[in-house]
Design an enzyme around this catalytic site. Structure first.
Site, short mmCIF file in Angstrom:
data_model
loop_
_atom_site.label_atom_id
_atom_site.label_comp_id
_atom_site.label_asym_id
_atom_site.label_seq_id
_atom_site.Cartn_x
_atom_site.Cartn_y
_atom_site.Cartn_z
CE LYS A 67 -3.77 -2.00 -0.22
NZ LYS A 67 -5.33 -1.44 -1.09
CD GLU A 89 -9.68 3.76 0.97
OE1 GLU A 89 -10.08 5.60 0.42
OE2 GLU A 89 -9.04 3.14 0.23
CB SER A 356 0.13 -7.84 -1.41
OG SER A 356 -0.75 -9.51 -0.28
#
Lengths: 374, 255
Positions: A67, A89, A356
């Protein structure tokens, strides 16, 4: 609409500006710690008894997930646009942490919208975000998860657009967000491609990644799309079963529809109402999916398949015990798929899995499911 | 122009509210189709949508209820327009939605999440069915974009008073007056101002600038009291009627 037109124009300029690329490259290297390693999971490979399994270690990035690639990219763009406030968010909290981190780095005030249910499941990340100086606003509307957090962030943005940039965390929402987030995340696939050529002397036979909104998978797949011989597999959250409300496998079970400003596959009823979704992993708990994934599904370029909660939890344990790596529950879905299929391939074949994120954030939820307290 | 959520607390009550408002001389009634993800709406209307959906109100039943109302022999109603998310229209099928809307006696559609640039198909369908597709203009809409929107707009122009979501607000921004004045020079369509309007004095502050106001959250809150505070339906209807009277009177003074 004006905000989106402005963002589209500004991003188009930034994309071709060597100074922007150089600054981003510097942050990737010195702040995030890129490139992330491509690691041969030898014991997992031996256990599966087939193709060689390599892990793209996005879990080793600063803040522990992919991210941050997008958060840093968009925060840099925020500065460039002269905006002075950031909203975001978050579902699992990884994007919230990444955004809070990027904002701390750039000195930008940051508000993160997070569903009440996710705050309960991910309190470690809530603590981290607050420590980084972000304000975490609980969202109590609707299903109190990721999709409602997106609704609230969009509402905030409609009244604050003059000075605020909305750092959306996945390849969803209105144009240009899906394209822009994919571009920032494409570093994953570009590095993987180069590392395969350098370390293995060839490209892999298959690339596997989990798909919620679809940002790590879009970033991983995009640089491989033209390599037609490479199988691309997207793994969706199969939850507890195939009935509506029991899973979040949008591409496997959804219909074509409109959600959050894009036309894509959506989990909705015959009236167009968004369905509630379930996954053991808060980061995959989304009833829509990036529009480009829908395109790849329809064109047949990527195969999408669901993996259930139990298989993901088993993969979480397996990778910890065999490799000493605690994967995020999101990434555990991709691992589980490889555990199922690697044995069907020959030992000279290669599968790369996008790991991830790391699983530290999930230990409370996994312990709760095991009936343990920590 | 009042706004009513279809199906909160149930469609029978919605029909009574519409009939009540129709008898108070309002110019037009907006009927909100409940949607699970209404990002343009503030907390009051969103909560009413959530209540209606929890009771499993379906699009087909809303059309049936509206058809009953518009075809009944009672006093003629003012025009009804649907406020409906494109997610619903797309899933229902734009052609089928427009046909069903016309059969239900609706006069037009407001689709808050459909940008004008992407509304070509729906606009064509509406035009051939004799329905208006009402366009929205926000404070952040640039003059160039506004001119493009006005080329295809029909019915009236929905002028959003503030950047943000629906909901009761104390003050209307100064820029709104400038924008309305400019819009008057660009179009002959009536201008209706919505988002944040709940009181007669706000109507009077728009004297000469707007042709109508849209009152949403203030009405929805009165109706919401039926399920949220166990208020008697009769009392809620009286409150809604009173608010409509006050606003209509203020509009006439302002006009």
């Amino acid at each position: 609409m004006h905000a989106l037109e402005q963002l589209t124009a500004e991003y188009a300029r930034a994309k071709v500006d060597p100074a922007f690329a150089a600054e981003l490259e510097g942050l990737f290297r010195h702040y995030i710690g890129r490139p992330s390693p491509l690691y041969f999971a030898e014991r997992l490979t031996a256990r599966c008894g087939g193709a060689k399994i390599y892990l793209k270690r996005e879990d080793l990035n600063h803040t522990g997930a992919h991210k941050i690639n997008n958060a840093i990219g968009q925060a840099l763009l925020t500065k460039r646009m002269g905006k002075t406030r950031v909203i975001a968010e978050t579902g699992a909290g990884q994007h919230g942490v990444a955004t809070a981190t990027a904002c701390a780095h750039f000195g930008l005030p940051c508000v993160v919208y997070m569903g009440e249910e996710d705050i309960r499941r991910q309190r470690l990340n809530v603590f981290i975000m607050r420590t980084m100086g972000a304000e975490v606003r609980p969202v109590t509307s609707g299903s109190r998860t990721l999709r409602d957090a997106i609704n609230e962030a969009m509402r905030d943005w409609m009244s604050s657009v003059a000075d605020t940039h909305y750092i959306i965390g996945s390849v969803v929402g209105p144009h240009p967000f899906p394209m822009m987030v994919r571009d920032f995340q494409s570093i994953i696939g570009r590095e993987t491609r180069r590392q395969c050529l350098e370390q293995l002397g060839r490209l892999p036979d298959e690339v596997v990644a989990c798909v919620g909104g679809g940002s790590n998978s879009a970033g991983m797949f995009y640089p491989f799309v033209e390599d037609r011989s490479i199988k691309l597999t997207g793994v969706e959250p199969g939850g507890r079963g195939v009935k509506p409300g029991e899973h979040a496998s949008t591409l496997s079970f959804g219909v074509k529809g409109v959600l959050h400003g894009s036309y894509s596959y959506v989990l909705q009823d015959a009236d167009g109402q968004t369905l509630d979704v379930h996954s053991v992993s808060a980061g995959l708990d989304y009833p829509g999916v990036g529009p480009e994934h829908s395109y790849w599904k329809d064109s047949g370029r990527v195969q999408y398949t669901p993996v259930g909660d139990q298989d993901a939890l088993s993969a979480f344990d397996l990778l910890a015990k065999l490799e000493g790596i605690l994967p995020a529950l999101e990434s555990s879905h991709a691992i589980a798929q490889v555990v199922k299929t690697a044995g069907q391939r020959k030992s000279d074949e290669i599968i790369v899995v996008c790991l991830s994120g790391r699983g530290d954030k999930d230990v409370y939820e996994v312990a709760r499911l095991r009936g343990e307290t920590i | 122009m009042p706004f009513v959520t279809a199906g909160d607390p149930d469609l029978a009550t919605t029909k009574r509210v519409i009939a009540e408002l129709g008898g108070r001389g309002v110019d037009l009634i907006e009927v909100g189709f409940p949607y699970s993800d209404p990002i343009a709406d503030g907390p009051v209307i969103q909560a009413s949508y959530t209540r209606a959906l929890a009771k499993k109100v379906h699009v087909a039943e809303i059309f049936a209820a509206l058809r009953d109302l518009t075809q009944s022999e009672a006093k003629p109603l003012p025009p009804l327009v649907a406020m409906v998310a494109y997610a619903i229209i797309f899933r229902w099928g734009p052609e089928r939605f427009v046909r069903d809307a016309r059969e239900a006696g609706l006069a037009g559609l407001i689709v808050p999440d459909l940008p004008a640039d992407e509304a070509t198909e729906l606009a064509t369908l509406c035009r051939s069915a004799g329905l208006d597709l009402i366009e929205l203009i926000a404070p952040t809409t640039t003059p160039e974009r506004t001119k493009r929107i006005l080329q295809t707009a029909s019915g009236f122009i929905y002028c959003i008073s503030v950047a943000g979501t629906t909901g009761v607000r104390d003050q209307l921004p100064v820029e709104l007056k400038q924008q309305l004045t400019w819009l008057k020079t660009q179009t002959r369509l009536p201008l209706a101002v919505g988002f944040g309007i709940s009181r007669p004095d706000q109507v009077e502050s728009l004297r000469g600038l707007a042709d109508g106001v849209i009152v949403g959250s203030a009405i929805v809150r009165h109706i919401g009291a039926i399920s949220e505070q166990n208020a008697p339906t009769e009392a809620a209807l009286r409150n809604v009627g009173q608010l409509a009277d006050d606003m209509v009177a203020a509009t006439h003074r302002a006009g």
